[in-house]
Structures are given as C-alpha cells and as structure tokens.
Write an enzyme that holds these catalytic residues in place. Structure first.
Site, PDB file in Angstrom:
ATOM      1  N   THR A 227      81.798  16.800  58.958  1.00  0.00           N
ATOM      2  CA  THR A 227      82.762  16.672  57.665  1.00  0.00           C
ATOM      3  C   THR A 227      84.167  15.841  58.204  1.00  0.00           C
ATOM      4  O   THR A 227      84.535  15.184  57.114  1.00  0.00           O
ATOM      5  CB  THR A 227      83.332  18.196  57.514  1.00  0.00           C
TER       6      THR A 227
ATOM      7  N   CYS B 131      54.194  11.491  57.380  1.00  0.00           N
ATOM      8  CA  CYS B 131      53.249  12.062  56.202  1.00  0.00           C
ATOM      9  C   CYS B 131      52.645  13.345  56.752  1.00  0.00           C
ATOM     10  O   CYS B 131      52.316  13.564  57.903  1.00  0.00           O
ATOM     11  CB  CYS B 131      51.967  11.019  56.197  1.00  0.00           C
TER      12      CYS B 131
ATOM     13  N   ARG C  60      77.167  24.350  53.541  1.00  0.00           N
ATOM     14  CA  ARG C  60      77.344  25.741  53.623  1.00  0.00           C
ATOM     15  C   ARG C  60      78.791  26.169  53.041  1.00  0.00           C
ATOM     16  O   ARG C  60      78.857  27.293  53.230  1.00  0.00           O
ATOM     17  CB  ARG C  60      76.697  26.266  54.846  1.00  0.00           C
TER      18      ARG C  60
ATOM     19  N   CYS D 129      52.524   7.456  52.163  1.00  0.00           N
ATOM     20  CA  CYS D 129      51.951   6.733  53.068  1.00  0.00           C
ATOM     21  C   CYS D 129      50.694   5.892  52.620  1.00  0.00           C
ATOM     22  O   CYS D 129      50.087   5.970  51.840  1.00  0.00           O
ATOM     23  CB  CYS D 129      51.052   8.288  53.706  1.00  0.00           C
TER      24      CYS D 129
ATOM     25  N   HIS E 177      67.596  20.543  63.719  1.00  0.00           N
ATOM     26  CA  HIS E 177      67.250  20.849  62.169  1.00  0.00           C
ATOM     27  C   HIS E 177      66.699  19.216  61.870  1.00  0.00           C
ATOM     28  O   HIS E 177      66.697  18.893  60.946  1.00  0.00           O
ATOM     29  CB  HIS E 177      68.477  20.915  61.673  1.00  0.00           C
TER      30      HIS E 177
ATOM     31  N   ALA F  69      78.244  21.231  61.730  1.00  0.00           N
ATOM     32  CA  ALA F  69      78.633  20.424  60.648  1.00  0.00           C
ATOM     33  C   ALA F  69      80.224  20.042  60.614  1.00  0.00           C
ATOM     34  O   ALA F  69      80.440  18.933  60.188  1.00  0.00           O
ATOM     35  CB  ALA F  69      78.303  21.142  59.290  1.00  0.00           C
TER      36      ALA F  69
HETATM   37 ZN   LIG Z   1      49.075   9.784  55.368  1.00  0.00          ZN
END
Ligand SMILES: [Zn+2]
Length: 256
Positions: free
Chosen positions: A28, A127, A36, A153, A119, A24
C-alpha cells in the site's frame, strides 16, 4: 515490550536465521490498494465472484475485463523503502528467507532474490487445461490482441490464467511447504504489513514461537500475536525499516 527501530535492529543483528513475512501493508505504501481494507475494492465488487476460479472458468471475458487493468496499475508503481530495506537485509546475510502474501512482484523488483509467494504472482500465465506456461508479457499481449480480451493457450485454446491464486483455488503447494520450512528454521521472524488474519501465513508465527523463536511485528493494525512479540513497531513500514537499516549501520560501526 521493545518498540523502536533500534530494538528491531539489535534483534536482527543477533539473529542466526531471520525470516521476513510481508503482507499488503508493504505494497500500500507503493500505492497498491489493499483489497481487504475498509474502502478497498472488495467493497465495490464481490471478491468471491470476480476473483474466483468459477468466474474465470465460466465468464472469462468478465474476469479478464476486470483483471487486465490491474496489471497496468502494478506496472505504474515502484518498490518503496520497505521493499528496499528488506532486500538490503538479505544482501547483508541477515534475512535468509522472505515469505510474502503479495502478488505484485515488488519484492523482486527491489532486489529480493527468491521471495516465497504464497498467494501466487502476476509474473506468469498458465493454461489450466494443458499446463502450458507463458510469460506475463506474452499473456498480456494475447489479452490485448483478443476480441474478447481473454488470453488463450496456443496449444489447446483454453483461456490463460495469471499465476495469482484465485478464490476457490488451492494455494501453490511448493510455496506453502517452503514457507513452513522457512518458519521452522527461523530463530527470528519479522512480520511487516500483515495483520496475520489469513491462513496459512497466520499460522507461521505460531510455529516460530513454538520452537523457541522470537517474533517482531511492524504493522499499523492490530494482530493476534501482539502480546507474543518481542519487538512491536507501528507506523509506516518504509520509514521504520529505513531506520532499522540505519541502526544496523550504527551497530556495525560501533567500536569493539
Ligand atoms: Zn493449453
């Protein structure tokens, strides 16, 4: 311990397979808040609630009401000097892989070709019921068109989730295995803007040290690996990394 940008440049110039790991602290400096850090958004909102897969599933309008503005916030910022320097190291063939905890896509926008985003990323939507994937623009357009602000979706009607990993969700297996492979191959790992407290990235420096590799850390905060690194830099990542590039230029220009 070495602690100047010139020391880091010399380490990188001699690396066979350097890998960069960012957190991070890189973002920043572009104006993206670190959730955090003290004063961060998670002090005002419970992350386990609003950032969780269970809220996404049970209360999608509340989830999207909170998350939709964050996309606009990311769109209004630019990659900074640290992002650009890391992309430049890749262009020069010094950095072979980039692992990032950041979800904002700024490394890509700076020119890094294939960051390993452990991450996840804001760059697409999917979906969870049928697996259909849509572009980020399409996801946001559907959110903005929906009465309740929830993108859905077109195949099955279920709500669309961004590619960012939520609390309570598994990390993306392909990215994690690529990150481990990169750490396994690294003779030098440069950590920028991560305090190395969150798994799985917190285990990667151990892998590098374990096979005889070298660790360099450029982070304002303390990390559990400060005593184990060969080069330790503090201060602004953008400033320091720009100086590293300048020092590499000097090494390249040096006669002999
Ligand atoms: Zn779907």
């Amino acid at each position: 311990m070495a602690n100047s940008p010139e020391d880091l440049a010399a380490l990188l110039a001699g690396a066979r397979h350097a890998v960069v790991l960012t957190g991070a602290g890189v973002s920043t400096e572009s104006g993206i808040p670190d959730f955090r850090s003290p004063g961060g958004i998670w002090e005002r909102v419970d992350p386990m609630e609003i950032g969780s897969i269970s809220t996404f599933l049970s209360n999608p309008d509340r989830f999207w009401g909170f998350h939709r503005p964050r996309f606009a916030a990311v769109d209004s910022v630019e990659p900074n000097a640290a992002h650009l320097a890391i992309a430049e190291l890749e262009r020069r063939g010094i950095v072979k892989a980039l692992i990032t905890q950041n979800i904002d896509g700024l490394h890509r926008r700076a020119g890094s070709t294939d960051p390993i985003e452990v991450h996840g990323t804001l760059d697409f939507g999917e979906c969870l019921r049928c697996g259909a994937r849509i572009s980020r623009d399409e996801m946001l357009a559907r959110a903005d068109d929906a009465d309740d602000g929830v993108p859905r979706c077109t195949q099955c009607g279920f709500q669309i989730k961004s590619g960012v990993v939520l609390f309570g969700e598994q990390l993306p297996a392909d990215s994690i295995s690529r990150a481990f492979a990169a750490a396994d191959a690294a003779d030098v790992m440069l950590v920028v803007g991560s305090s190395l407290l969150v798994t799985p990235v917190s285990t990667l420096p151990d892998m590098v040290l374990g096979h005889g590799g070298t660790l360099a850390i450029l982070t304002e905060s303390e990390t559990p690996y400060d005593a184990d690194c060969t080069v330790r830099l503090h201060g602004k990542a953008g400033v320091q990394m720009s100086e590293v590039i300048a020092a590499l230029d000097e090494i390249a220009d040096r006669p002999g």
